[in-house]
Design an enzyme around this catalytic site. Structure first.
Site, short mmCIF file in Angstrom:
data_model
loop_
_atom_site.label_atom_id
_atom_site.label_comp_id
_atom_site.label_asym_id
_atom_site.label_seq_id
_atom_site.Cartn_x
_atom_site.Cartn_y
_atom_site.Cartn_z
N GLY A 1 0.82 -1.22 0.00
CA GLY A 1 0.00 0.00 0.00
C GLY A 1 0.84 1.26 0.00
N CYS A 2 1.94 1.24 0.75
CA CYS A 2 2.80 2.42 0.83
C CYS A 2 3.53 2.65 -0.48
CB CYS A 2 3.80 2.25 1.98
SG CYS A 2 2.99 2.10 3.58
#
Length: 203
Positions: free
Chosen positions: A99-100
């Site tokens: 996600g990052c």
């Protein structure tokens, strides 16, 4: 007469006992209530203290707040924000996680749009400068990544997740003053929303 008097005396003792018991029960009932009031007051005091130390829209970055970038260089956040005029700070929980990475790459792909609007972009997490360097190089990121292991900025921004985590967020400052605060968003909404918010600020 003696028996009747004794019986009357006995009744008096028996009648007095429930009254004393009732008085004791009433006293016990009051005590927990007082304790609940104290606990509620203490809870409110904690909330008030937290609110007081949290940056909200309209607040300026503390003048003495400094963090290291991926190269280990000290960065004064207020100076950076004032020099940039419009500063976008996006927070991610951990470098190189799926996600990052999507979030960071999204800001990379929109970097020219944001800089074209006059904004400066920086990423921020509690990762070490070395980890930030690896992340920046691997994903070919066009902007600096700030390291905040002690959460000196992450905490005041209200993005600290207990016990040691970070809530994905982004913040936009204008002339050092917080204008947009978005805590708890998806990677995609982070970079697309930042573009929209910057456009509103500069037009």
């Amino acid at each position: 007469m003696v028996r009747r008097s004794a019986r009357l005396a006995g009744n008096t003792v028996e009648e007095a006992a429930p009254a004393a018991k009732k008085q004791k029960t009433t006293a016990q009932a009051v005590k927990p209530k007082q304790s609940t009031v104290d606990a509620k007051k203490e809870s409110n005091d904690v909330k008030a203290d937290t609110a007081k130390n949290t940056l909200e829209e309209g607040d300026e970055i503390p003048a003495d707040l400094e963090l290291e970038n991926q190269d280990g260089e000290s960065v004064n956040l207020l100076k950076l924000a004032k020099d940039a005029k419009v500063l976008v700070v996006f927070l991610y929980p951990k470098a190189s996680t799926p996600g990052c990475t999507r979030q960071a790459v999204g800001f990379r792909d929109n970097f020219e749009v944001l800089t074209g609007l006059g904004a400066t972009v920086v990423g921020l997490s509690s990762d070490s400068p070395k980890t930030q360097t690896n992340f920046k190089l691997k994903q070919k990121l066009s902007y600096d990544l700030l390291s905040d292991p002690s959460k000196k900025l992450i905490g005041p921004l209200g993005a600290k997740k207990q016990p040691n985590g970070i809530v994905r967020s982004d913040f936009i400052f204008r002339d050092g003053v917080l204008k947009v605060k978005r805590v708890g968003i998806s990677p995609e909404k982070s970079f697309t929303g930042a573009v929209d918010e910057v456009k509103k600020l500069v037009t």
